[in-house]
Design a protein around this motif. Structure first.
Motif, PDB file in Angstrom:
ATOM      1  N   HIS A   1      -4.814 -11.135   1.363  1.00 24.56           N
ATOM      2  CA  HIS A   1      -3.939 -11.242   1.510  1.00 24.56           C
ATOM      3  C   HIS A   1      -3.072 -10.737   0.904  1.00 24.56           C
ATOM      4  O   HIS A   1      -1.923  -9.662   1.473  1.00 24.56           O
ATOM      5  CB  HIS A   1      -3.411 -12.783   1.908  1.00 24.56           C
ATOM      6  N   LYS A   2      -3.571 -10.996  -0.342  1.00 26.69           N
ATOM      7  CA  LYS A   2      -1.835  -9.946  -1.291  1.00 26.69           C
ATOM      8  C   LYS A   2      -2.400  -8.636  -0.776  1.00 26.69           C
ATOM      9  O   LYS A   2      -1.466  -7.690  -0.816  1.00 26.69           O
ATOM     10  CB  LYS A   2      -2.238 -10.019  -3.260  1.00 26.69           C
ATOM     11  N   LEU A   3      -3.551  -7.955  -0.815  1.00 30.70           N
ATOM     12  CA  LEU A   3      -3.959  -6.423  -0.690  1.00 30.70           C
ATOM     13  C   LEU A   3      -3.203  -6.387   0.394  1.00 30.70           C
ATOM     14  O   LEU A   3      -2.496  -5.182   0.932  1.00 30.70           O
ATOM     15  CB  LEU A   3      -5.400  -6.462  -0.773  1.00 30.70           C
ATOM     16  N   THR A   4      -3.016  -7.182   1.800  1.00 29.05           N
ATOM     17  CA  THR A   4      -2.260  -6.553   2.679  1.00 29.05           C
ATOM     18  C   THR A   4      -0.713  -6.200   2.291  1.00 29.05           C
ATOM     19  O   THR A   4      -0.367  -5.320   2.829  1.00 29.05           O
ATOM     20  CB  THR A   4      -2.433  -7.399   3.923  1.00 29.05           C
ATOM     21  N   ILE A   5       0.063  -6.860   2.176  1.00 28.59           N
ATOM     22  CA  ILE A   5       1.066  -7.503   1.276  1.00 28.59           C
ATOM     23  C   ILE A   5       1.578  -5.629   0.624  1.00 28.59           C
ATOM     24  O   ILE A   5       2.654  -5.713   0.759  1.00 28.59           O
ATOM     25  CB  ILE A   5       1.008  -8.291   0.551  1.00 28.59           C
TER      26      ILE A   5
ATOM     27  N   THR B   1       9.129  -2.239  -4.907  1.00 26.14           N
ATOM     28  CA  THR B   1       8.024  -2.487  -6.516  1.00 26.14           C
ATOM     29  C   THR B   1       8.178  -3.183  -7.032  1.00 26.14           C
ATOM     30  O   THR B   1       7.020  -3.393  -7.273  1.00 26.14           O
ATOM     31  CB  THR B   1       9.372  -0.940  -7.096  1.00 26.14           C
ATOM     32  N   GLN B   2       8.871  -3.783  -6.485  1.00 28.22           N
ATOM     33  CA  GLN B   2       9.047  -5.554  -7.333  1.00 28.22           C
ATOM     34  C   GLN B   2       7.865  -6.500  -6.999  1.00 28.22           C
ATOM     35  O   GLN B   2       6.761  -6.872  -7.877  1.00 28.22           O
ATOM     36  CB  GLN B   2      10.055  -6.330  -7.748  1.00 28.22           C
ATOM     37  N   GLY B   3       7.979  -6.115  -5.796  1.00 29.89           N
ATOM     38  CA  GLY B   3       6.366  -7.100  -4.832  1.00 29.89           C
ATOM     39  C   GLY B   3       5.864  -6.238  -5.135  1.00 29.89           C
ATOM     40  O   GLY B   3       4.136  -7.377  -5.479  1.00 29.89           O
ATOM     41  N   PHE B   4       5.074  -5.000  -5.057  1.00 26.54           N
ATOM     42  CA  PHE B   4       3.910  -4.606  -5.557  1.00 26.54           C
ATOM     43  C   PHE B   4       3.481  -5.044  -6.670  1.00 26.54           C
ATOM     44  O   PHE B   4       2.579  -4.905  -7.270  1.00 26.54           O
ATOM     45  CB  PHE B   4       4.335  -2.528  -5.440  1.00 26.54           C
ATOM     46  N   ARG B   5       4.722  -4.313  -7.376  1.00 25.96           N
ATOM     47  CA  ARG B   5       4.139  -4.869  -9.420  1.00 25.96           C
ATOM     48  C   ARG B   5       3.487  -5.759  -9.000  1.00 25.96           C
ATOM     49  O   ARG B   5       2.402  -6.362  -9.887  1.00 25.96           O
ATOM     50  CB  ARG B   5       5.230  -5.000 -10.140  1.00 25.96           C
ATOM     51  N   ARG B   6       4.267  -7.052  -8.436  1.00 24.51           N
ATOM     52  CA  ARG B   6       3.573  -8.762  -8.736  1.00 24.51           C
ATOM     53  C   ARG B   6       3.030  -8.692  -8.563  1.00 24.51           C
ATOM     54  O   ARG B   6       1.621  -9.548  -9.251  1.00 24.51           O
ATOM     55  CB  ARG B   6       4.858  -9.529  -8.223  1.00 24.51           C
ATOM     56  N   LEU B   7       2.572  -8.710  -7.416  1.00 26.44           N
ATOM     57  CA  LEU B   7       0.783  -8.684  -6.625  1.00 26.44           C
ATOM     58  C   LEU B   7      -0.360  -7.568  -7.086  1.00 26.44           C
ATOM     59  O   LEU B   7      -0.874  -8.046  -7.589  1.00 26.44           O
ATOM     60  CB  LEU B   7       0.846  -8.433  -4.825  1.00 26.44           C
ATOM     61  N   LEU B   8       0.342  -6.994  -7.732  1.00 26.65           N
ATOM     62  CA  LEU B   8      -1.229  -6.346  -8.114  1.00 26.65           C
ATOM     63  C   LEU B   8      -1.626  -6.792  -9.692  1.00 26.65           C
ATOM     64  O   LEU B   8      -2.437  -6.728 -10.111  1.00 26.65           O
ATOM     65  CB  LEU B   8      -0.529  -4.378  -9.007  1.00 26.65           C
ATOM     66  N   ARG B   9      -0.640  -7.661 -10.281  1.00 30.19           N
ATOM     67  CA  ARG B   9      -0.568  -8.690 -11.778  1.00 30.19           C
ATOM     68  C   ARG B   9      -1.523  -9.357 -10.893  1.00 30.19           C
ATOM     69  O   ARG B   9      -2.628  -9.764 -11.514  1.00 30.19           O
ATOM     70  CB  ARG B   9       0.494  -8.945 -12.276  1.00 30.19           C
ATOM     71  N   GLU B  10      -1.470 -10.279  -9.708  1.00 27.19           N
ATOM     72  CA  GLU B  10      -1.498 -11.134  -9.440  1.00 27.19           C
ATOM     73  C   GLU B  10      -3.051 -10.780  -8.723  1.00 27.19           C
ATOM     74  O   GLU B  10      -4.089 -11.723  -9.311  1.00 27.19           O
ATOM     75  CB  GLU B  10      -1.156 -12.013  -8.247  1.00 27.19           C
TER      76      GLU B  10
ATOM     77  N   ALA C   1     -11.500  -4.687  -3.983  1.00 22.86           N
ATOM     78  CA  ALA C   1     -11.031  -5.130  -2.832  1.00 22.86           C
ATOM     79  C   ALA C   1     -11.367  -5.056  -1.553  1.00 22.86           C
ATOM     80  O   ALA C   1     -11.407  -5.761  -0.763  1.00 22.86           O
ATOM     81  CB  ALA C   1      -9.758  -6.082  -2.643  1.00 22.86           C
ATOM     82  N   ALA C   2     -11.699  -3.266  -1.229  1.00 22.85           N
ATOM     83  CA  ALA C   2     -12.107  -2.864  -0.617  1.00 22.85           C
ATOM     84  C   ALA C   2     -12.451  -1.430   0.453  1.00 22.85           C
ATOM     85  O   ALA C   2     -11.878  -1.319  -0.493  1.00 22.85           O
ATOM     86  CB  ALA C   2     -10.304  -3.040   1.215  1.00 22.85           C
ATOM     87  N   ILE C   3     -13.564  -1.593   1.079  1.00 24.22           N
ATOM     88  CA  ILE C   3     -13.733   0.073   1.196  1.00 24.22           C
ATOM     89  C   ILE C   3     -13.009   0.500   2.302  1.00 24.22           C
ATOM     90  O   ILE C   3     -13.046   0.106   3.842  1.00 24.22           O
ATOM     91  CB  ILE C   3     -15.536   0.036   1.578  1.00 24.22           C
ATOM     92  N   ASP C   4     -12.197   1.792   2.291  1.00 23.80           N
ATOM     93  CA  ASP C   4     -11.495   1.989   3.552  1.00 23.80           C
ATOM     94  C   ASP C   4     -12.479   3.230   3.949  1.00 23.80           C
ATOM     95  O   ASP C   4     -13.342   3.080   3.991  1.00 23.80           O
ATOM     96  CB  ASP C   4     -10.325   2.684   3.508  1.00 23.80           C
ATOM     97  N   GLU C   5     -11.637   3.551   5.560  1.00 27.01           N
ATOM     98  CA  GLU C   5     -12.492   4.401   6.105  1.00 27.01           C
ATOM     99  C   GLU C   5     -12.823   6.105   5.062  1.00 27.01           C
ATOM    100  O   GLU C   5     -13.810   6.282   5.600  1.00 27.01           O
ATOM    101  CB  GLU C   5     -11.459   5.391   7.162  1.00 27.01           C
ATOM    102  N   ARG C   6     -12.014   6.810   4.877  1.00 25.27           N
ATOM    103  CA  ARG C   6     -11.894   7.873   4.144  1.00 25.27           C
ATOM    104  C   ARG C   6     -11.149   8.128   3.148  1.00 25.27           C
ATOM    105  O   ARG C   6     -10.295   8.031   3.801  1.00 25.27           O
ATOM    106  CB  ARG C   6     -12.174   8.841   5.808  1.00 25.27           C
ATOM    107  N   LEU C   7     -10.922   9.663   3.158  1.00 27.39           N
ATOM    108  CA  LEU C   7      -9.951  10.926   2.779  1.00 27.39           C
ATOM    109  C   LEU C   7      -9.438  11.448   3.290  1.00 27.39           C
ATOM    110  O   LEU C   7     -10.334  11.955   3.992  1.00 27.39           O
ATOM    111  CB  LEU C   7     -10.227  11.254   1.371  1.00 27.39           C
TER     112      LEU C   7
END
Length: 209
Positions: free
Chosen positions: A14-18, A26-35, A182-188
């Motif tokens: 859930h947090k990764l999706t956000i 930026t504030q939200g990203f930083r907070r979610l990364l910490r969580e 947390a996830a494996i994405d498609e490609r580079l």
């Protein structure tokens, strides 16, 4: 995918999706990364060894479990790794910290080292290397090689996102090191960025371009 442990806890996903959403501040990203780093840390340390000690509760004496051995080392690949580092230190405040300064040459995509500082007794501690993205894996491979040169022999790697190409290259270089993501994405893509990804984690965390 062989070689990578995906932490698929609902709160992590859930947090990764956000965090992926380009409209997240930026504030939200930083907070979610910490969580999210707290949750990742919980999983990567699940099998730490324990020993029993004698304590007294308010009611009785008992044998109670406590962590065995020397404290962990969190090794942050600068600069984006510090976003994961801060949350992990919230969970394990007594951990030692190593900093590994690497940047990716925009033309060759190879890592260039500019800083390294770590505890002296790495051989006696579990070392958990943190970086939000495992894309080409060049920086992660170089960081672990540097740590191993300094004696590290029990190393794990934690990231938010990994690309299949990065996992394959990483495991070819360091088959003994477990990857937690947390996830494996498609490609580079052609520029070495993970697709669909979440952009440049450092830029999004610090509000730079």
């Amino acid at each position: 995918m062989p070689g990578a442990i995906v932490i698929d806890h609902p709160l992590v996903q859930h947090k990764l999706t956000i965090m992926r959403d380009k409209s997240t501040s930026t504030q939200g990203f930083r907070r979610l990364l910490r969580e999210i780093s707290l949750l990742l840390c919980y999983e990567v340390t699940r099998d730490l060894p324990l020993t029993n000690i004698t304590i007294e509760t308010p009611l009785a004496e008992m044998q109670a479990p406590t962590l065995a051995g020397k404290k962990l080392v969190f090794a942050s690949i600068l600069r984006a790794g510090n976003g994961l580092l801060e949350g992990m230190l919230d969970l394990v405040p007594s951990a030692r910290v190593a900093h590994i300064g690497l940047y990716r040459d925009p033309e060759t995509l190879t890592p260039v080292e500019y800083y390294f500082k770590a505890p002296e007794d790495l051989s006696e501690r579990m070392v958990i290397v943190v970086d939000p993205m495992l894309a080409t894996a060049n920086s992660a491979i170089a960081a672990i090689e540097k740590l191993q040169q300094r004696g590290a022999n029990n190393v794990r790697f934690v990231c938010l996102l990994a690309a299949p190409e990065g996992i394959a290259r990483f495991k070819n270089a360091h088959p003994e090191v477990s990857i937690y993501t947390a996830a494996i994405d498609e490609r580079l893509n052609d520029h070495g960025y993970i697709v669909p990804g979440l952009g440049d984690a450092g830029d999004r965390m610090y509000g730079t371009k």
